[in-house]
Design an enzyme around this catalytic site. Sequence first.
Site, mmCIF file in Angstrom:
data_model
loop_
_atom_site.group_PDB
_atom_site.id
_atom_site.type_symbol
_atom_site.label_atom_id
_atom_site.label_comp_id
_atom_site.label_asym_id
_atom_site.label_seq_id
_atom_site.Cartn_x
_atom_site.Cartn_y
_atom_site.Cartn_z
ATOM 1 N N ASP A 49 0.830 -1.201 0.000
ATOM 2 C CA ASP A 49 0.000 0.000 0.000
ATOM 3 C C ASP A 49 0.865 1.251 0.000
ATOM 4 O O ASP A 49 1.636 1.494 0.928
ATOM 5 C CB ASP A 49 -0.903 0.013 1.242
ATOM 6 C CG ASP A 49 -1.804 1.227 1.299
ATOM 7 O OD1 ASP A 49 -2.953 1.128 0.840
ATOM 8 O OD2 ASP A 49 -1.358 2.285 1.799
ATOM 9 N N TYR A 54 2.908 9.964 -0.717
ATOM 10 C CA TYR A 54 3.980 9.403 0.114
ATOM 11 C C TYR A 54 5.355 9.664 -0.488
ATOM 12 O O TYR A 54 6.363 9.597 0.220
ATOM 13 C CB TYR A 54 3.816 7.890 0.293
ATOM 14 C CG TYR A 54 2.563 7.439 0.995
ATOM 15 C CD1 TYR A 54 1.656 8.348 1.540
ATOM 16 C CD2 TYR A 54 2.275 6.083 1.110
ATOM 17 C CE1 TYR A 54 0.499 7.918 2.173
ATOM 18 C CE2 TYR A 54 1.125 5.647 1.750
ATOM 19 C CZ TYR A 54 0.235 6.560 2.263
ATOM 20 O OH TYR A 54 -0.910 6.122 2.883
ATOM 21 N N SER A 138 -10.488 6.241 1.086
ATOM 22 C CA SER A 138 -9.680 6.141 2.301
ATOM 23 C C SER A 138 -10.067 7.261 3.253
ATOM 24 O O SER A 138 -10.239 8.409 2.834
ATOM 25 C CB SER A 138 -8.190 6.246 1.938
ATOM 26 O OG SER A 138 -7.378 6.135 3.088
ATOM 27 N N SER A 188 -2.990 1.866 10.604
ATOM 28 C CA SER A 188 -2.557 1.976 12.011
ATOM 29 C C SER A 188 -3.151 0.865 12.875
ATOM 30 O O SER A 188 -3.655 1.117 13.973
ATOM 31 C CB SER A 188 -2.952 3.346 12.590
ATOM 32 O OG SER A 188 -2.402 4.400 11.849
ATOM 33 N N LYS A 232 2.797 -1.175 9.330
ATOM 34 C CA LYS A 232 4.027 -0.620 8.761
ATOM 35 C C LYS A 232 5.201 -0.984 9.660
ATOM 36 O O LYS A 232 5.103 -0.920 10.886
ATOM 37 C CB LYS A 232 3.908 0.902 8.661
ATOM 38 C CG LYS A 232 5.226 1.612 8.356
ATOM 39 C CD LYS A 232 5.146 3.081 8.724
ATOM 40 C CE LYS A 232 6.526 3.699 8.780
ATOM 41 N NZ LYS A 232 6.497 5.099 9.256
ATOM 42 N N VAL A 234 9.827 -0.954 9.295
ATOM 43 C CA VAL A 234 11.035 -0.894 8.468
ATOM 44 C C VAL A 234 12.047 -1.939 8.916
ATOM 45 O O VAL A 234 13.098 -2.082 8.299
ATOM 46 C CB VAL A 234 11.676 0.512 8.534
ATOM 47 C CG1 VAL A 234 10.728 1.557 7.971
ATOM 48 C CG2 VAL A 234 12.081 0.876 9.963
#
Length: 288
Positions: A49, A54, A138, A188, A232, A234
């Site tokens: 997504d 972004y 969204s 989230s 999300k 990293v």
Amino acid sequence: MKLNIKSTIALNNGVKMPLLGIGVYNIPAGDNTRNVVRTALEYGYRLIDTARIYGNEKSVGQAINDSAVPRDEIFVTTKLWKTGFENPKKALIESLIALGLDYVDLFLINWPFKGYEKAYLELEKLQKEGLCRSIGVSNFKIHHLEKLKEAGASVIPQVNQTEIHPMNTEEHLIGYCRSNKIIVEATSPLGGEGRLIIDDPRLICMREFYKATASQVLLRWNIQRGIVAIPKSVRPERLLENSQLYDFELSNTDIDTISDMNRNERRNFDPDKVDSRPECMWPKIVNL
């Protein structure tokens, strides 16, 4: 049917969408995003997504190109920002160029900015042209979705992506979407960046009982209810951990316990106030 990393849910147009994916919001373009997406694909994720706003669509596309995973096995979502409302086709083509793709699997209106009704009608045309397999919205509330009907929309949104976690369960919105055959996608899902809720004592008890991390419990709470989740991260180890949700199943009682944590505490911006937010507070489109 037992869930696994390849589990999907059927949208109202028959397209199958993975129940678990990753979001790349606020991940810097370049190697950061490229490595995250590439690693996620290696771990079995098939939903990515992103959004034009972004600034990392190009990096997402490079990671997809790096991967040995066939394009038709990867579900790619991007989004229309308000600067593209006047010409959604141009905006989508620019996103496709950045991604290096011929189509996206899902094209969403990012927020209900003024003029979203007209923009959505243009998305219907783009879907017919094959530039996007599915369309949706969204951060929309029920009254925003109702206004699409009033504007003459002929395509029910396939997806409504919105903030959902135990502090903001959106049960009424979920019920509305289900009755209208709109799949709900949770952003989230762990509570939001820097504001995780995984240390709640009730979750700690479940973590110990299910021999799973609190994050895994929360993600399972979503996908087990048919809600797509796009956490999300990293960190490779966290990406792997978040994908390992399939050796336990939450009881109905525990699902209800998590839902009862609700405080109607939205941590993102209020969709009803997006047009009054100062322009300087929004990110800017980055032309790569």
